[in-house]
Design a protein around this motif. Structure first.
Motif, PDB file in Angstrom:
ATOM      1  N   LEU A 187      -0.292 -10.855  -5.561  1.00 52.00           N
ATOM      2  CA  LEU A 187      -0.042 -11.700  -4.391  1.00 52.00           C
ATOM      3  C   LEU A 187       1.149 -11.230  -3.561  1.00 52.00           C
ATOM      4  CD1 LEU A 187      -0.813 -15.135  -6.046  1.00 52.00           C
ATOM      5  CD2 LEU A 187      -2.144 -13.997  -4.263  1.00 52.00           C
ATOM      6  N   LEU A 188       1.886 -10.255  -4.068  1.00 51.45           N
ATOM      7  CA  LEU A 188       3.008  -9.697  -3.282  1.00 51.45           C
ATOM      8  C   LEU A 188       2.578  -8.452  -2.514  1.00 51.45           C
ATOM      9  CD1 LEU A 188       6.060  -9.988  -5.727  1.00 51.45           C
ATOM     10  CD2 LEU A 188       5.713 -11.260  -3.599  1.00 51.45           C
ATOM     11  N   LEU A 189       1.362  -7.949  -2.786  1.00 48.96           N
ATOM     12  CA  LEU A 189       0.935  -6.727  -2.098  1.00 48.96           C
ATOM     13  C   LEU A 189       0.889  -6.918  -0.575  1.00 48.96           C
ATOM     14  CD1 LEU A 189      -1.783  -5.319  -4.559  1.00 48.96           C
ATOM     15  CD2 LEU A 189       0.559  -4.502  -4.218  1.00 48.96           C
ATOM     16  N   PRO A 190       0.261  -8.006  -0.078  1.00 52.21           N
ATOM     17  CA  PRO A 190       0.179  -8.136   1.379  1.00 52.21           C
ATOM     18  C   PRO A 190       1.521  -8.488   2.029  1.00 52.21           C
ATOM     19  CG  PRO A 190      -1.461  -9.514   0.269  1.00 52.21           C
ATOM     20  CD  PRO A 190      -0.474  -9.082  -0.761  1.00 52.21           C
ATOM     21  N   THR A 191       2.513  -8.853   1.243  1.00 43.97           N
ATOM     22  CA  THR A 191       3.793  -9.288   1.828  1.00 43.97           C
ATOM     23  C   THR A 191       4.901  -8.279   1.499  1.00 43.97           C
ATOM     24  OG1 THR A 191       4.169 -10.670  -0.140  1.00 43.97           O
ATOM     25  CG2 THR A 191       3.182 -11.733   1.768  1.00 43.97           C
ATOM     26  N   PHE A 192       5.402  -8.353   0.287  1.00 45.22           N
ATOM     27  CA  PHE A 192       6.527  -7.502  -0.124  1.00 45.22           C
ATOM     28  C   PHE A 192       6.153  -6.016  -0.088  1.00 45.22           C
ATOM     29  CE2 PHE A 192       9.012  -5.585  -3.692  1.00 45.22           C
ATOM     30  CZ  PHE A 192      10.276  -5.724  -3.146  1.00 45.22           C
ATOM     31  N   ALA A 193       5.016  -5.651  -0.692  1.00 50.67           N
ATOM     32  CA  ALA A 193       4.611  -4.231  -0.723  1.00 50.67           C
ATOM     33  C   ALA A 193       4.308  -3.728   0.683  1.00 50.67           C
ATOM     34  CB  ALA A 193       3.395  -4.048  -1.635  1.00 50.67           C
ATOM     35  N   GLU A 194       3.703  -4.590   1.473  1.00 53.06           N
ATOM     36  CA  GLU A 194       3.408  -4.221   2.871  1.00 53.06           C
ATOM     37  C   GLU A 194       4.721  -3.931   3.602  1.00 53.06           C
ATOM     38  OE1 GLU A 194       0.210  -4.520   4.816  1.00 53.06           O
ATOM     39  OE2 GLU A 194       1.446  -3.510   6.318  1.00 53.06           O
ATOM     40  N   SER A 195       5.740  -4.774   3.346  1.00 48.93           N
ATOM     41  CA  SER A 195       7.018  -4.577   4.047  1.00 48.93           C
ATOM     42  C   SER A 195       7.693  -3.280   3.612  1.00 48.93           C
ATOM     43  CB  SER A 195       7.942  -5.781   3.814  1.00 48.93           C
ATOM     44  OG  SER A 195       8.469  -5.728   2.500  1.00 48.93           O
ATOM     45  N   LEU A 196       7.336  -2.771   2.448  1.00 47.45           N
ATOM     46  CA  LEU A 196       7.890  -1.488   1.990  1.00 47.45           C
ATOM     47  C   LEU A 196       7.026  -0.316   2.472  1.00 47.45           C
ATOM     48  CD1 LEU A 196       8.725  -2.437  -1.739  1.00 47.45           C
ATOM     49  CD2 LEU A 196      10.362  -2.256   0.143  1.00 47.45           C
ATOM     50  N   GLY A 197       6.013  -0.626   3.256  1.00 44.91           N
ATOM     51  CA  GLY A 197       5.136   0.426   3.797  1.00 44.91           C
ATOM     52  C   GLY A 197       4.224   1.043   2.755  1.00 44.91           C
ATOM     53  N   LEU A 198       3.807   0.255   1.767  1.00 48.19           N
ATOM     54  CA  LEU A 198       3.052   0.829   0.654  1.00 48.19           C
ATOM     55  C   LEU A 198       1.529   0.756   0.812  1.00 48.19           C
ATOM     56  CD1 LEU A 198       5.252  -0.413  -2.331  1.00 48.19           C
ATOM     57  CD2 LEU A 198       5.151   1.878  -1.348  1.00 48.19           C
ATOM     58  N   LYS A 199       1.063   0.109   1.882  1.00 44.73           N
ATOM     59  CA  LYS A 199      -0.392   0.018   2.030  1.00 44.73           C
ATOM     60  C   LYS A 199      -0.994   1.416   2.152  1.00 44.73           C
ATOM     61  CE  LYS A 199      -2.479  -2.338   5.467  1.00 44.73           C
ATOM     62  NZ  LYS A 199      -3.128  -3.466   6.071  1.00 44.73           N
ATOM     63  N   GLY A 200      -2.046   1.647   1.386  1.00 40.20           N
ATOM     64  CA  GLY A 200      -2.681   2.973   1.391  1.00 40.20           C
ATOM     65  C   GLY A 200      -2.020   3.935   0.422  1.00 40.20           C
ATOM     66  N   LYS A 201      -0.798   3.594  -0.006  1.00 35.42           N
ATOM     67  CA  LYS A 201      -0.075   4.491  -0.918  1.00 35.42           C
ATOM     68  C   LYS A 201      -0.168   4.040  -2.374  1.00 35.42           C
ATOM     69  CE  LYS A 201       3.108   6.054   2.616  1.00 35.42           C
ATOM     70  NZ  LYS A 201       4.247   5.549   3.377  1.00 35.42           N
ATOM     71  N   VAL A 202      -0.361   2.749  -2.573  1.00 34.95           N
ATOM     72  CA  VAL A 202      -0.461   2.247  -3.960  1.00 34.95           C
ATOM     73  C   VAL A 202      -1.611   1.257  -4.090  1.00 34.95           C
ATOM     74  CG1 VAL A 202       2.050   2.459  -4.285  1.00 34.95           C
ATOM     75  CG2 VAL A 202       1.074   0.246  -3.636  1.00 34.95           C
ATOM     76  N   CYS A 203      -2.046   1.056  -5.324  1.00 30.71           N
ATOM     77  CA  CYS A 203      -2.965  -0.035  -5.676  1.00 30.71           C
ATOM     78  C   CYS A 203      -4.272  -0.033  -4.887  1.00 30.71           C
ATOM     79  CB  CYS A 203      -2.286  -1.399  -5.495  1.00 30.71           C
ATOM     80  SG  CYS A 203      -0.810  -1.589  -6.465  1.00 30.71           S
TER      81      CYS A 203
END
Lengths: 326, 107, 560
Positions: free
Chosen positions: C270-286
């Motif tokens: 549930l932190l992927l769309p928020t916290f991970a997104e803010s770290l620019g991780l979309k497409g890079k992890v998970c």
């Protein structure tokens, strides 16, 4: 501070705590808490039983403004002992009602008219299972004092009840919430007398499975209460929706508000008895049977639709003798 | 079954932050959680008193360590802190204390 | 050359036996040539096709259960059918235990028994149940094809046609494995189905492999085991989840993974769309997952984090959502998802960068166990997810980096580059009731003594663990150069438990300097900012909204 207020408006009402609800149901920056945690007015009974008290005893009371109306706000905190009413908790509630009445008298004595901020309203956000078991005598006494204070406020201070927290409103407070002038619920809110767990214990899991939350909600939840007219309004589980409805109702003439009451006269009692008679019928095995009885056809749609669609399509109990009063 | 009351006292120079708070309150007393009330003492005060009321009896030495770590990290001198605890784990206690500090700097 | 051994001359003993049983069973079909047996005759059918001492695979999965057949088996005449050897992945239902209480079954080889853990322990100590071995899923499936091949399989499906073809729907789970092992060694296969239809949406099990059908008239029992209510995630879970995302996923570039079912991993999802997104991780992890269709993954799927999900089983209420996201889930030509526990276990073992799970207890060496005295819960699939597969040969960025950092491997194979799967354990230093999670002696030892096991039931051995995450920080155990250093790193994040209090502050500082231990502060995470407001969904209802109403939570989760 207004930032925080704005953020809260966008959140589900059910997610906020009692203090946030009290602050956010009033106009921005207008809420002033009385007997705040700093006053450390805690339960004298809990420590004797090895239970940690809370500085506000699970209730927030204070003054604010809802739209143009000065309000006294009472807000119960269900996170602390399930919102149970103990001695301090109950006293804060009773004193808040009396304060509203006193405020009303002062405004009247100064010649203020209801149209010009001269009408004080009482807003109670219920989130409680009723009497706090650890201090049951004091809690019961508080319930009767609240009812007594309600009587004293009749026709003088409108009482607006709000039920939308995670616990809902059960036990003795279920009676109290049924005695307000206007009751506003969300579909998350639940209203009942005996709690689901207790019902299961008494009648057995086959008859009522308290772990089946969908069953619990369709029996006690806001949608059902709106259809049976125990609740006057159903709003979305959004802080903003509750605030807007409270502001709107608080601004109504006192007479219009009082007319919404469902108990208080013999006529009203007979009317309620008629509903009980309907529900006790053999054919009514489930709340949805009652919905059908009132002419609702697409139950699944009503159950899953959002609140505005639900409100537009739900057919409510056709109140016979005292007529439609929407 | 009785509640346990623990008292802690720390003396040191208050840090010169632009703390504009008079009192703060966070948390709820519920199973495994706690509430914290922090009140600011007059400006010159260099003492901090922490009063803990807890339903979990016999964890005094753990409280001592958690609070020592808190004071060593945040140097919150010049206030009075009241904690009502219903059996929170050290993880929760620490988190709430750190949330309190964040709340202070937000004010 | 003439052999000394006598030549075997009989080659169809199993086949003959099968034919005999088939004939006896067929007296209960509704008409000649049919496979359908009236539910009322099911007990008689079982008495006809099962012999005392048989190995029986009674389908008990994580989610769906052949509950009707289990009840019927409990009601066979114990004089006729007894001493069965149950070979099933999960002992889940009270009826599974009843078989042993009544003496119908005597021996069990299984994987997981958490739902009945106390009763299983009691039956073992009363001598009513003998345990062969407790396996991981893949191990048990493997033995189905070696020395534990079932004589009779009692399985469950949604529907069948008259030819016996089965439609298992999204919850396919173990059915193909059980049926294949049984049928190809001439065993009897009985399936309970809700109903028999003219045309199936798709064929999951070919009709030739199924001997008898019992149309029960209701769906089989299915447990929504992987639904976690986001409202129950705590601020501490959020803190630990932030550390995993920032301190591990982002660092290693973890693209493919398996998550356990704890609230810690739920918080990560549930932190992927928020916290991970803010770290620019979309497409890079998970992006690629081998997990059950966790409802808590919906926001990450909707935000485009997730490319694919293959599942062991399904999850009640997720059917329509998955059918409408065929780019992400494994959806058949009929439009519904198909799971397969064996395939997904293989995928989760060999093909992912990381496993993240949680445990109840960990010792100073990093061995972890969920065993509790007085309860026999088994292993399930976690040990196969939570280990570095020695047979893996393909590489990914995360695997290579973890391999480079695995200091101790060099001591065994010299300076040969080799990768490593990340095995991450999320453990709060104190669990429910302030019970310490870090202990000097695992309860698994006590259980071993009580139950007469040969080894303590360790869920994951310390050497498999690359990362330990507690609320105090991350211990990058793979970076340690000795068992001693691993112990120090574990103690450094064990907080105020007795084990944690043994940590030497000076040594901890040195471990932090070397990047073996990282506190939230070291990771740039403000503990005071860790709270549930960061979660993309905070209630089941939020998940329904994220799914555009396609996710339909089971009744027990609907709070509105």
């Amino acid at each position: 501070m207004d930032d925080r207020w704005n953020r809260m408006q966008d959140l589900p009402f059910s997610r906020l705590n009692a203090r946030e609800r009290a602050v956010a149901i009033c106009n921005p920056g207008s809420f002033n808490e009385l007997l705040c945690p700093r006053s450390k007015l805690t339960s004298p009974h809990l420590p004797a039983m090895g239970q940690t008290p809370q500085f506000d005893d699970g209730i927030v009371v204070g003054l604010g403004k809802a739209g143009k109306t000065p309000v006294v706000v009472v807000s119960q905190e269900s996170r602390f002992v399930g919102g149970g009413v103990g001695e301090v908790h109950g006293t804060k509630m009773v004193m808040a009602i009396r304060l509203a009445l006193r405020g009303q008298r002062i405004l009247e004595s100064r010649g203020r008219s209801p149209g010009d901020g001269g009408q004080v309203a009482l807003v109670i956000s219920f989130d409680t299972g009723g009497v706090r078991l650890q201090e049951a005598n004091a809690g019961l006494l508080a319930h009767s004092e609240v009812m007594d204070a309600f009587q004293a406020a009749r026709g003088k201070v409108p009482i607006i009840g709000v039920v939308g927290g995670t616990v809902g409103c059960f036990g003795g407070m279920g009676f109290v919430a049924s005695s307000v002038d206007v009751l506003i619920m969300s579909d998350v809110g639940r209203l009942g007398l005996t709690g689901p767990g207790v019902i299961e214990e008494v009648v057995g899991t086959e008859e009522f499975d308290a772990a089946n939350r969908a069953l619990v909600w369709r029996t006690t939840g806001g949608r059902h209460r709106f259809i049976t007219r125990d609740a006057d309004f159903i709003v979305e589980d959004a802080m903003k929706a509750f605030r807007e409805k409270v502001s709107e109702v608080a601004g109504w003439p006192l007479k219009k508000i009082s007319e919404k009451r469902i108990i208080g006269t013999e006529e009203m009692v007979l009317e309620q008895m008629r509903l009980v008679g309907l529900a006790a019928n053999d054919k009514i095995q489930d709340s949805w049977d009652l919905w059908r009885q009132f002419g609702n056809k697409d139950i699944e749609y009503l159950w899953d639709s959002d609140v505005s669609e639900f409100t537009a399509h739900a057919k409510r109990w056709p109140r016979g003798r005292i007529g439609e009063r929407d | 079954m009785a509640l346990e009351r623990l008292e802690f006292e720390f003396i040191g120079e208050p840090e010169n932050g632009e703390n504009d708070w008079e009192y703060l309150h966070i948390g709820h007393v519920m199973s495994g959680d706690l509430e914290i009330l922090a009140e600011r003492l007059p400006a010159q005060a260099n003492v901090t008193r922490i009063h803990v009321t807890t339903s979990a009896v016999g964890f005094g030495s753990v409280w001592q360590m958690v609070i020592d770590e808190f004071m060593a990290t945040h140097k919150m001198y010049g206030c009075e802190i009241w904690i009502n605890d219903d059996g929170a784990t050290p993880a929760v206690v620490k988190l709430r204390l750190w949330q309190l500090v964040r709340e202070m700097s937000a004010k | 050359m003439e052999s000394m051994a006598a030549r075997r001359t009989e080659w169809t003993l199993r086949k003959n036996e099968f034919q005999k049983r088939l004939c006896e069973g067929r007296q209960f079909v509704d008409e000649p040539g049919s496979k359908t047996v009236n539910p009322a005759d099911c007990v008689s059918l079982l008495e006809a096709v099962i012999r005392s001492g048989d190995r029986v695979a009674l389908e008990g999965n994580n989610q769906k259960q052949a509950d009707f057949l289990a009840d019927c088996l409990c009601n066979v005449d114990v004089e006729r059918v007894n001493n069965l050897h149950m070979v099933q992945s999960v002992i889940a239902l009270p009826s599974h235990c009843e078989l042993f209480e009544r003496g119908i079954a005597g021996l069990a080889d299984f994987s997981y028994s958490s739902p009945q853990s106390a009763r299983v322990a009691q039956m073992v100590s009363d001598g009513k149940m003998k345990i062969g071995e407790i396996h991981t899923y893949l191990e048990l499936f493997g033995r189905y094809f070696v020395d534990l091949t079932p004589d009779v399989a009692l399985v469950t499906a949604i529907s069948a046609d008259r030819a016996g073809n089965l439609y298992t729907g999204p919850n396919t789970e173990d059915t193909p494995t059980i049926v294949e092992a049984t049928k190809f060694r001439q065993g009897i296969v009985v399936a309970q189905v809700e109903k028999i239809v003219d045309k199936l949406p798709r064929v999951d099990i070919p009709g030739e492999w199924v001997d008898f059908l019992v149309p029960v008239g209701r769906p089989c029992y299915t447990e929504p085991l992987f639904t976690r209510d986001p409202a129950l995630i705590t601020d501490v879970h959020v803190l630990m989840a932030m550390m995993v995302i920032k301190g591990i996923y982002a660092q290693y570039g973890v693209k493919s993974l398996n998550h356990g079912i704890g609230f810690g991993t739920c918080a990560i999802e549930l932190l992927l769309p928020t916290f991970a997104e803010s770290l620019g991780l979309k497409g890079k992890v998970c992006s690629h997952w081998t997990v059950n269709p966790h409802p808590s993954l919906i926001p990450a799927i909707e935000c485009g984090f997730v490319e694919s999900i293959h599942s062991f089983g399904s999850e009640v209420g997720m059917e329509d959502y998955m059918a409408n996201r065929p780019d992400v889930f494994f959806v058949g030509p009929d439009g519904s998802m198909r799971s397969n526990r064996a395939m997904c276990q293989v995928a989760g073992h060999y093909a992912v960068d990381a496993f993240v799970g949680s445990t109840l207890q960990m010792d100073r060496y990093g061995n972890s166990s969920t065993a509790v005295a007085g309860r026999i819960a088994g292993f399930g699939g976690a040990p196969n997810m939570g280990c570095d597969p020695p047979g893996r040969r393909h590489s990914t960025a995360s695997w290579l980096r973890a391999g480079r950092e695995s200091t101790m491997t060099r001591g065994l194979i010299g300076p040969v580059p080799r990768g490593r799967k990340l095995v991450i354990q999320m453990v709060e230093t104190f669990g429910a009731g302030r019970v310490p999670s870090f202990v000097h002696r695992l309860d698994a030892w006590t259980l071993m003594e009580e139950a007469g096991f040969k080894v303590p039931p360790i869920m994951m051995y310390g050497d498999a663990i690359t990362h330990l995450v507690t609320e105090e920080g991350i211990a990058h155990l793979l970076r340690c150069d000795s068992l001693e250093q691993r112990e120090s790193a574990i103690k450094a994040v064990a907080g105020y438990t007795d084990l944690g209090r043994e940590a030497n502050p000076k040594e901890t500082l040195e471990l932090r300097r070397q990047g073996i231990v990282q506190t939230p502060e070291d990771l740039g995470i403000d503990i005071g900012d860790a709270n549930t407001s960061h979660l993309a969904a905070r209630s089941i209802r939020d998940l329904v909204e994220w799914s555009d109403g396609l996710y339909r939570p089971p009744d027990r989760f609907r709070e509105w």
